[in-house]
Enzyme design. Structure first.
Site, PDB file in Angstrom:
ATOM      1  N   ARG A 118      -4.964   6.466  -8.152  1.00 50.17           N
ATOM      2  CA  ARG A 118      -4.639   7.885  -8.156  1.00 50.17           C
ATOM      3  C   ARG A 118      -4.507   8.422  -9.582  1.00 50.17           C
ATOM      4  O   ARG A 118      -5.009   9.508  -9.908  1.00 50.17           O
ATOM      5  CB  ARG A 118      -3.350   8.107  -7.358  1.00 50.17           C
ATOM      6  CG  ARG A 118      -3.467   7.636  -5.921  1.00 50.17           C
ATOM      7  CD  ARG A 118      -2.120   7.468  -5.243  1.00 50.17           C
ATOM      8  NE  ARG A 118      -1.465   8.752  -4.997  1.00 50.17           N
ATOM      9  CZ  ARG A 118      -0.309   8.870  -4.341  1.00 50.17           C
ATOM     10  NH1 ARG A 118       0.302   7.783  -3.882  1.00 50.17           N
ATOM     11  NH2 ARG A 118       0.221  10.057  -4.148  1.00 50.17           N
TER      12      ARG A 118
ATOM     13  N   LEU B 279       0.867  -1.177   0.000  1.00 52.44           N
ATOM     14  CA  LEU B 279       0.000   0.000   0.000  1.00 52.44           C
ATOM     15  C   LEU B 279       0.902   1.225   0.000  1.00 52.44           C
ATOM     16  O   LEU B 279       1.975   1.208   0.620  1.00 52.44           O
ATOM     17  CB  LEU B 279      -0.895   0.038   1.251  1.00 52.44           C
ATOM     18  CG  LEU B 279      -1.960  -1.054   1.419  1.00 52.44           C
ATOM     19  CD1 LEU B 279      -2.666  -0.879   2.751  1.00 52.44           C
ATOM     20  CD2 LEU B 279      -2.969  -1.011   0.276  1.00 52.44           C
ATOM     21  N   ASP B 280       0.470   2.298  -0.680  1.00 57.02           N
ATOM     22  CA  ASP B 280       1.227   3.538  -0.622  1.00 57.02           C
ATOM     23  C   ASP B 280       1.310   4.027   0.819  1.00 57.02           C
ATOM     24  O   ASP B 280       0.438   3.729   1.647  1.00 57.02           O
ATOM     25  CB  ASP B 280       0.550   4.628  -1.465  1.00 57.02           C
ATOM     26  CG  ASP B 280       0.628   4.345  -2.966  1.00 57.02           C
ATOM     27  OD1 ASP B 280       1.475   3.528  -3.361  1.00 57.02           O
ATOM     28  OD2 ASP B 280      -0.158   4.954  -3.712  1.00 57.02           O
ATOM     29  N   ARG B 281       2.335   4.805   1.102  1.00 59.35           N
ATOM     30  CA  ARG B 281       2.571   5.285   2.468  1.00 59.35           C
ATOM     31  C   ARG B 281       1.348   6.013   3.032  1.00 59.35           C
ATOM     32  O   ARG B 281       0.981   5.812   4.193  1.00 59.35           O
ATOM     33  CB  ARG B 281       3.787   6.219   2.470  1.00 59.35           C
ATOM     34  CG  ARG B 281       4.177   6.698   3.848  1.00 59.35           C
ATOM     35  CD  ARG B 281       5.438   7.532   3.793  1.00 59.35           C
ATOM     36  NE  ARG B 281       5.854   7.941   5.115  1.00 59.35           N
ATOM     37  CZ  ARG B 281       6.955   8.632   5.373  1.00 59.35           C
ATOM     38  NH1 ARG B 281       7.755   8.983   4.385  1.00 59.35           N
ATOM     39  NH2 ARG B 281       7.262   8.965   6.608  1.00 59.35           N
TER      40      ARG B 281
END
Length: 319
Positions: A243, A141-143
């Site tokens: 995104r 997962l992205d930060r």
């Protein structure tokens, strides 16, 4: 293996346990012989100095539980002494058994160290759970993304989970808030995505015919005058997929500092939204070892739910 600079380690004989079973022999050697150049590992495999159950094997051989591996003397460099990740606050566990650990990752925490980050979720878990012989990320997962993250506790489970992800047999759904009024109740988005580096060395993604196939399914959950709450189902797992797909459609994620509307983000921060609004809310898959159907949900974190409640209150006050 205890690395000793400038000295050779004696011949070793290792018996493969359940944690290492299923791993390729080359990856196994690279993991246990840190500091030994890759070229040397592949040379000793080609020359037959590494033996499994007394015989030569190819670098692609997958280890089985109970295999006996002969490892020749290796000259190892002194490893870098990395600072141990602090144990920190216990990460919220959604599910755990002998094969899996599923956590509800907080926003702002990277899943692993690197790129200027000393440690992440996986390093922290290894410090918090030293009794576990293996802990490996099944996906990422992205930060700034919060929500459900799967960690494997067995090599066999990790391999099966990777197969599921690659073959599209795991259902992953996210919640996100975008500016504007999204009209379609259901929309399939299939723009190919291309990864590149900025002049400053940062990783970015854009829609491009040169890129890899990517498929997102957008569902409208709720709509206000100026914002829309969407559920996004990922059919592929490309970097920054949600995104970039939404930004390309003119609906950048609220709070996205890479692909978002930066003026809007500043205003949102003043109004209380201080992070990217993206949350891994649902996971559905069959257990990698038992085959049992499994389903997990993680509610919106408090800071996101508070912002949604404020939108409801403002809309109600305005009639």
């Amino acid at each position: 293996m205890t690395p000793i600079e400038g000295k050779s380690i004696a011949v070793r004989h290792e018996r493969i346990d359940e944690a290492a079973a299923g791993q390729r022999i080359d990856n196994y050697l690279l993991r246990i012989a840190k500091g030994v150049p890759k070229s040397h590992i592949y040379r000793i495999l080609r020359s037959g100095e590494v033996r499994v159950n007394g015989g030569r094997v190819q670098q692609t051989y997958r280890l089985a539980e109970g295999d006996k591996v002969r490892i020749p003397p290796l000259r190892v460099a002194e490893p870098q002494r990395d600072a141990l990740a602090p144990a920190g606050k216990a990460l919220p566990v959604v599910f755990e058994d002998d094969a899996l650990l599923i956590i509800d990752k907080p926003s702002g925490k990277a899943v692993h160290g690197g790129s200027g980050i000393s440690y992440g979720v996986i390093e922290q878990l290894r410090v918090q759970r030293p009794e576990l012989r293996m802990l490996e990320l099944a996906h990422r997962l992205d930060r700034e993304t919060s929500g459900l993250l799967i960690v494997a506790k067995k090599r066999s489970a990790l391999t099966a989970l990777h197969d599921m992800l690659r073959e599209g047999r795991m259902e992953k759904r996210y919640l996100t808030l975008v500016p504007g009024r999204w009209n379609n109740p259901l929309q399939h988005v299939k723009f190919p995505l291309f990864k590149y580096l900025t002049p400053g060395g940062e990783r970015r993604v854009r829609v491009s015919e040169e890129g890899k196939a990517a498929h997102s399914i957008m569902r409208l959950v709720k709509r206000w005058r100026d914002y829309s709450l969407l559920e996004v189902e990922l059919k592929t797992g490309r970097t920054h997929q949600i995104r970039v797909h939404l930004a390309h459609l003119g609906f950048p994620l609220c709070g996205d500092d890479k692909y978002g509307d930066f003026a809007l983000n500043k205003r949102l921060e003043r109004e209380g939204l201080k992070r990217m609004f993206l949350h891994a809310a649902q996971l559905k898959f069959n257990h990698p070892l038992s085959g049992e159907a499994m389903s997990f949900e993680a509610p919106l974190p408090e800071e996101l739910q508070v912002f949604v409640d404020a939108l409801d209150a403002a809309e109600g006050a305005n009639g």
